[in-house]
Every structure is written in C-alpha cells, then in structure tokens.
Scaffold this motif. Structure first.
Motif, PDB file in Angstrom:
ATOM      1  N   PHE A   1       3.313   3.779  11.483  1.00 45.90           N
ATOM      2  CA  PHE A   1       4.693   3.847  11.010  1.00 45.90           C
ATOM      3  C   PHE A   1       5.631   3.079  11.937  1.00 45.90           C
ATOM      4  CE2 PHE A   1       8.857   5.920  11.321  1.00 45.90           C
ATOM      5  CZ  PHE A   1       9.317   5.720  10.029  1.00 45.90           C
TER       6      PHE A   1
ATOM      7  N   SER B   1       0.829  -1.201   0.000  1.00 45.98           N
ATOM      8  CA  SER B   1       0.000   0.000   0.000  1.00 45.98           C
ATOM      9  C   SER B   1       0.866   1.254   0.000  1.00 45.98           C
ATOM     10  CB  SER B   1      -0.925   0.007   1.223  1.00 45.98           C
ATOM     11  OG  SER B   1      -1.867  -1.043   1.155  1.00 45.98           O
ATOM     12  N   ARG B   2       1.942   1.226   0.775  1.00 45.49           N
ATOM     13  CA  ARG B   2       2.869   2.362   0.779  1.00 45.49           C
ATOM     14  C   ARG B   2       3.526   2.521  -0.595  1.00 45.49           C
ATOM     15  NH1 ARG B   2       3.394   6.556   2.998  1.00 45.49           N
ATOM     16  NH2 ARG B   2       5.665   6.493   3.204  1.00 45.49           N
TER      17      ARG B   2
ATOM     18  N   ARG C   1      -1.212   7.672  12.680  1.00 39.16           N
ATOM     19  CA  ARG C   1      -0.261   7.442  11.601  1.00 39.16           C
ATOM     20  C   ARG C   1       1.130   7.134  12.145  1.00 39.16           C
ATOM     21  NH1 ARG C   1       0.567  13.478   8.879  1.00 39.16           N
ATOM     22  NH2 ARG C   1       1.364  14.534  10.739  1.00 39.16           N
ATOM     23  N   GLN C   2       1.464   7.742  13.309  1.00 44.23           N
ATOM     24  CA  GLN C   2       2.768   7.463  13.918  1.00 44.23           C
ATOM     25  C   GLN C   2       2.832   6.031  14.414  1.00 44.23           C
ATOM     26  OE1 GLN C   2       3.837  10.029  17.163  1.00 44.23           O
ATOM     27  NE2 GLN C   2       5.908   9.224  17.319  1.00 44.23           N
TER      28      GLN C   2
ATOM     29  N   GLY D   1       1.522   4.346  -2.990  1.00 41.32           N
ATOM     30  CA  GLY D   1       1.317   5.770  -2.747  1.00 41.32           C
ATOM     31  C   GLY D   1       0.384   6.130  -1.619  1.00 41.32           C
ATOM     32  N   HIS D   2      -0.145   5.146  -0.894  1.00 41.70           N
ATOM     33  CA  HIS D   2      -1.037   5.453   0.225  1.00 41.70           C
ATOM     34  C   HIS D   2      -0.235   5.988   1.407  1.00 41.70           C
ATOM     35  CE1 HIS D   2      -4.671   3.894  -1.613  1.00 41.70           C
ATOM     36  NE2 HIS D   2      -3.973   2.843  -2.030  1.00 41.70           N
ATOM     37  N   THR D   3      -0.848   6.879   2.173  1.00 38.00           N
ATOM     38  CA  THR D   3      -0.154   7.556   3.264  1.00 38.00           C
ATOM     39  C   THR D   3      -0.280   6.777   4.574  1.00 38.00           C
ATOM     40  OG1 THR D   3      -2.107   8.833   3.947  1.00 38.00           O
ATOM     41  CG2 THR D   3      -0.710   9.762   2.190  1.00 38.00           C
ATOM     42  N   TRP D   4       0.604   7.120   5.505  1.00 39.58           N
ATOM     43  CA  TRP D   4       0.523   6.519   6.842  1.00 39.58           C
ATOM     44  C   TRP D   4      -0.779   6.929   7.528  1.00 39.58           C
ATOM     45  CZ3 TRP D   4       3.081   2.440   7.723  1.00 39.58           C
ATOM     46  CH2 TRP D   4       4.373   2.267   7.231  1.00 39.58           C
ATOM     47  N   GLN D   5      -1.301   8.124   7.207  1.00 35.26           N
ATOM     48  CA  GLN D   5      -2.575   8.544   7.779  1.00 35.26           C
ATOM     49  C   GLN D   5      -3.701   7.628   7.326  1.00 35.26           C
ATOM     50  OE1 GLN D   5      -3.119  11.412   9.997  1.00 35.26           O
ATOM     51  NE2 GLN D   5      -4.820   9.987  10.298  1.00 35.26           N
ATOM     52  N   GLU D   6      -3.733   7.304   6.032  1.00 35.21           N
ATOM     53  CA  GLU D   6      -4.766   6.402   5.518  1.00 35.21           C
ATOM     54  C   GLU D   6      -4.655   5.031   6.183  1.00 35.21           C
ATOM     55  OE1 GLU D   6      -5.793   7.192   0.975  1.00 35.21           O
ATOM     56  OE2 GLU D   6      -3.620   7.109   1.276  1.00 35.21           O
TER      57      GLU D   6
ATOM     58  N   GLY E   1       6.739   0.662   9.501  1.00 29.64           N
ATOM     59  CA  GLY E   1       7.670   1.456   8.715  1.00 29.64           C
ATOM     60  C   GLY E   1       9.077   0.867   8.697  1.00 29.64           C
TER      61      GLY E   1
END
Length: 209
Positions: free
Chosen positions: A82, A60-61, A78-79, A64-69, A86
């Motif tokens: 990650f 997913s990363r 999101r932290q 292009g999907h964000t950590w918020q999503e 991450g």
C-alpha cells in the motif's frame, strides 16, 4: 525518455519493444563507447517496467484484489504494498496525499544521525531533533532502548549491506537503515517532519512494515 501512452496496453507494448531492442544490443559485439548506450536502454526498460507494474497493481485493485493478495505476490507485507502503490486520501482535505520525497539528502542525514546515536555522540545527534524528540529522547531512554536491542540480537557490529529505504508517509519523510548485530539484523527507522527535523527514531526488526 519521451512521453509514453499511459495505458497498460500501450506501456506493455512499448516495454516489449524496448526490451527486444535491449536484447539485440546485448547480443551484438560492442565497442567500449556502446556500453553507455546499453545503460541508457536498460534504464528506459527499467522505468517502463516500473510504470507497467504500477498500472497493473492499480487495475488489480480496481478489479477487487486486496492489498494482502498483492503483497503476497510481490513478497512484501500488505502495508508495504500500500505504501508503494496506494493512493491514500488525506482526511483533512479530501485530496490525494502527496507521496513525493522532497528531502534529497534524507538517506545521508538519517544514516549520520543513527550512527551518532549508536556511537553515543548525542550532542551531535540532538542538533537534528525537533522539540518533542529533544525532550523525550534522554540519555536514559537511549540506554534502555539500546539495552533492549542488545538483549535480542547482541552487540552492534555496523551498518547493513542494503541501501537505506526512503519514502513519504503522510507529512513525514521516513528512512529505514539496515543494521548488523552479532546475532541478527535490525533496522533503524528515522522520521523527518516538514521542517526536516527528526520526529522519531527507533530500532526495529527488519520485517517491521
């Protein structure tokens, strides 16, 4: 478990097969000794599901999907997403940072230290502090900090029901410990340095990343 294909398709297929076997096993009459086999099968399914989740997040990363999503989908910040999934690069070396927790007793030690601090047994707690914390964490600092928490959520009532959460953040092993107060919940956060000494200790809100 044996080695499994490290692709999302391969792992997902293996997970489906093992989950089907587990379901058939659960649906069959079992004698008492068979329960251990059921536990082993459930453990294997759980481990495979964790691998599938990890690879799904990575892909997913990559897409292009964000950590918020991802955090929103997983019900965490999101932290937190990650920190779990991450792959941070150490700016000092340019190499992936090691997230392996090597302190096998981190949860037990952190719980003992937090309990000692909350109960006022500071001589006992200070034996685990590194030099910086030993100098900074005076009786006045402790008193002021606990008074601030009391003003927010009342008197301390005991450890919370959840298990301590242990992870590696940079060079530190960090442990979050649930705490119960008369008007709410908090958590104690203890950070151990590379020498396994306490490098930080705070009480924060339970949703603090």
């Amino acid at each position: 478990m044996t080695d499994t294909p490290q692709t999302l398709t391969g792992l997902s297929g293996l997970l489906a097969d093992q989950a089907a076997v587990l379901a058939r096993t659960m649906g069959s009459p079992m004698a008492a000794p068979d329960y251990l086999d059921l536990v082993r099968r459930a453990r294997d399914v759980d481990e495979l599901a964790a691998q599938v989740l990890k690879l799904s997040v990575q892909q997913s990363r990559d897409a292009g999907h964000t950590w918020q999503e991802l955090g929103d989908l997983l019900g965490v910040t999101r932290q937190a997403a990650f920190q779990r999934f991450g792959k941070p690069i150490d700016p000092r070396t340019g190499e992936p940072m090691d997230k392996t927790v090597r302190m096998t007793d981190a949860a037990e030690r952190a719980t003992a230290i937090v309990t000692a601090v909350l109960e006022g047994r500071m001589e006992e707690a200070r034996r685990s502090f590194n030099s910086q914390v030993l100098e900074a964490f005076t009786d006045q600092v402790r008193g002021d900090g606990l008074a601030a928490v009391t003003g927010l959520v009342g008197e301390f009532e005991g450890l919370g029901d959840g298990e301590p959460f242990v992870r590696r953040i940079g060079d530190h092993t960090v442990v979050d410990i649930p705490l119960n107060y008369e008007a709410g919940e908090m958590k104690a956060r203890v950070a151990f340095d590379t020498d396994e000494k306490v490098a930080g200790l705070v009480v924060v809100a339970p949703d603090t990343p």
